[in-house]
Design an enzyme around this catalytic site. Structure first.
Site, PDB file in Angstrom:
ATOM      1  CB  SER A 205      -2.674   6.521   3.823  1.00  0.00           C
ATOM      2  OG  SER A 205      -3.891   6.126   3.225  1.00  0.00           O
TER       3      SER A 205
ATOM      4  N   GLY B 237       0.552   0.874   3.257  1.00  0.00           N
ATOM      5  CA  GLY B 237       1.394  -0.256   2.920  1.00  0.00           C
ATOM      6  C   GLY B 237       1.355  -0.733   1.480  1.00  0.00           C
TER       7      GLY B 237
ATOM      8  CB  CYS C 109      -5.540   5.906  -2.191  1.00  0.00           C
ATOM      9  SG  CYS C 109      -3.808   6.259  -1.818  1.00  0.00           S
TER      10      CYS C 109
ATOM     11  CD  GLN D 246      -1.782   1.545  -4.619  1.00  0.00           C
ATOM     12  OE1 GLN D 246      -1.603   0.796  -3.657  1.00  0.00           O
ATOM     13  NE2 GLN D 246      -1.292   2.777  -4.654  1.00  0.00           N
TER      14      GLN D 246
ATOM     15  CE1 TYR E  14       5.008  -0.869  -2.563  1.00  0.00           C
ATOM     16  CE2 TYR E  14       4.112   0.577  -0.875  1.00  0.00           C
ATOM     17  CZ  TYR E  14       4.988  -0.419  -1.258  1.00  0.00           C
ATOM     18  OH  TYR E  14       5.842  -0.974  -0.334  1.00  0.00           O
TER      19      TYR E  14
ATOM     20  CG  HIS F 132      -6.949  10.827  -0.970  1.00  0.00           C
ATOM     21  ND1 HIS F 132      -7.710  10.010  -0.158  1.00  0.00           N
ATOM     22  CD2 HIS F 132      -5.708  10.287  -0.988  1.00  0.00           C
ATOM     23  CE1 HIS F 132      -6.956   9.019   0.293  1.00  0.00           C
ATOM     24  NE2 HIS F 132      -5.742   9.166  -0.194  1.00  0.00           N
TER      25      HIS F 132
ATOM     26  CD  GLU G 134     -10.771  11.744   0.106  1.00  0.00           C
ATOM     27  OE1 GLU G 134      -9.730  11.564   0.765  1.00  0.00           O
ATOM     28  OE2 GLU G 134     -10.926  11.299  -1.056  1.00  0.00           O
TER      29      GLU G 134
END
Length: 363
Positions: free
Chosen positions: A50, A230, A255, A259, A300, A340, A342
Site C-alpha cells: 500500500s 493509490g 482497505c 473502497q 482515501y 486492517h 489482520e
C-alpha cells in the site's frame, strides 16, 4: 549531507543511508510523502505494498532497534520509494536477526534519510496536507526538480496505476482442506493470506486485472478483495470486475478492497488531507457501540452520502474524524472495512470480521 525537498519548497536536511548515492551524481528520488504514527512494526510498514510510490516518514524517534527478520515481510517485492527517520538504530541488542534495517534498505534500493526533525515534518504535512517530495543531494537540485515537474506531469499521468505494479503477475493456489475462495490481489499483505489460511481455506490468488468471468469459472465459495496502493477511482477495470461479482458470491474487502466495493455499487471516494496511517485509530461499531483500536494505512476514504441507493449501509465509523470505516450490503452477504483487522493492534479484538467471512463461505 542529504535533503528532502517538498513540492512547496520546505526543506529538511539530514544524512543519507540505504541506497542513497555515495558519489556526486545528480540522481533524485521522488514520491508522495506520508507519515505513520505506529510505535513498532517498521518492517511491516516498509514491505506493505500500500506504500508503493511513497516516501514514508516514521514518527517514532528511534527506528531499526530490533533489526530485520525476513519471515515478517508483508511482500516479496519492495516498491517503497524512500524512508525518513529521526534516529537509525543498527539493532545491536535485538538478538536473532537476519540483517539490520540499513542493510535491508541498501539491498532493496530504498533511499533513506536520517537525522531530521520528523516531528516538524509530520506537523507540516498535517497542516498543509500530503505533499510530494524529492530526495536530492542539494536543496537547489531539489528545487530544480520541482521546476521541471510540470513539464513531466502529462507523461506521469499516463503511467500505469500503482496497483498494476503491486499485484502478482499470474494466479497461484494455496492448498487447504476447507472451502475454496478467490482473492483478488491489488497489492495485498501476506498476513491477510495467513489469516485466511488459519481456517484451512483453499485459496486461489488472482492478479488485479482478472475478470469476473475468470474468477467465477473456478467456482469459488466467496471472493476477497485485498488492500493496495493509490487512488481507487483510477481502477475502472477492477471496479467493473467487482460490480459483476456483487450479486454472485459472499465478498469481503479490506482497505482498497473496501473502497472498490463502494465504487462498484455506485459510491464515491475522496482523498483525505493526510491519510490514516498508524496503529491506534479508534473505530466504533454503530450497531453495538463497541469501540476498538485499529491499524490503518490509507490515503482515501468513502464519501458517506454517496452510498445512498447503493445497497450498502455504514456500520463502522472512525471516532477521530467521522469517516466511514466499515459497511455491509442490505441484500447480499457482502461487507468491508477500511482498516486492517489482520494488523491486530488489539491484538485480536477485530478477529470477528474474518469469522464472519468464514461463516459466509461455509468454513
Amino acid at each position: 549531507m542529504a535533503f528532502l525537498v517538498l513540492q512547496d519548497g520546505t526543506t529538511f536536511e539530514g544524512e543519507g543511508f540505504g541506497a542513497w548515492p555515495t558519489d556526486n551524481t545528480m540522481e533524485t528520488q521522488a514520491g508522495e510523502v506520508v507519515f505513520n504514527t505506529s510505535m513498532s512494526g517498521y518492517q511491516e510498514m516498509i514491505t506493505d505494498l500500500s506504500c508503493t510510490g511513497q516516501i514514508l516518514v516514521l514518527t517514532h524517534p528511534q527506528i531499526g532497534n530490533y533489526g530485520w527478520h525476513d519471515e515478517e515481510n508483508e511482500a516479496d517485492k519492495i516498491l517503497l520509494k524512500g524512508l525518513v527517520v529521526r534516529e537509525l538504530s543498527q539493532g545491536e541488542g535485538s538478538g536473532h536477526k537476519d540483517r539490520s534495517l540499513e542493510e535491508f534498505c541498501r539491498l532493496h534500493k530504498i533511499w533513506g534519510l536520517k537525522g531530521i526533525d520528523t516531528r516538524a515534518l509530520t506537523r507540516h504535512i498535517r497542516n498543509q496536507g500530503t505533499l510530494p517530495g524529492v530526495f536530492a543531494q542539494t536543496r537547489e537540485q531539489g528545487m530544480n526538480y520541482w521546476g521541471e515537474y510540470a513539464d513531466n506531469l502529462q507523461h506521469r499521468e499516463k503511467e500505469p496505476h500503482w496497483v498494476y505494479q503491486a499485484t502478482i503477475k499470474e494466479s497461484y493456489e494455496i492448498p487447504g482442506s476447507g472451502p475454496y475462495v478467490a482473492v483478488l490481489d491489488c497489492g495485498g499483505k501476506r498476513n491477510i493470506l495467513r489469516t485466511l489460511q488459519q481456517r484451512g481455506l483453499r485459496i486461489r490468488v488472482f492478479p488485479a486485472w482478472s475478470s469476473a468471468e475468470e474468477i467465477l469459472a473456478t467456482s469459488p465459495k466467496g471472493v476477497f478483495i485485498s488492500n493496495g496502493p493509490g487512488d481507487p477511482s483510477g481502477l475502472s477495470e477492477i471496479i467493473q470486475t467487482a460490480r459483476a461479482l456483487l450479486p454472485e458470491l459472499p465478498m469481503m474487502g479490506i482497505c482498497l478492497g473496501h473502497q472498490i466495493l463502494a465504487l462498484a455499487a455506485g459510491g464515491k471516494t475522496y482523498k483525505l488531507p493526510f491519510g490514516h496511517r498508524g496503529g491506534n485509530h479508534p473505530v466504533q461499531d454503530l450497531r453495538t457501540g463497541k469501540t476498538t483500536m485499529t491499524a490503518q494505512n490509507h490515503g482515501y476514504a468513502i464519501a458517506e452520502d454517496s452510498l445512498a441507493g447503493t445497497g450498502f449501509q455504514v456500520i463502522l465509523r472512525n471516532l477521530n474524524d467521522g469517516t466511514v470505516e466499515g459497511m455491509e450490503h442490505t441484500r447480499y452477504p457482502i461487507f468491508s472495512v477500511q482498516y486492517h483487522p489482520e494488523g491486530a493492534p488489539g491484538p485480536e479484538e477485530n478477529k470477528e470480521l474474518f469469522e464472519r467471512f468464514f461463516a459466509a463461505v461455509g468454513a
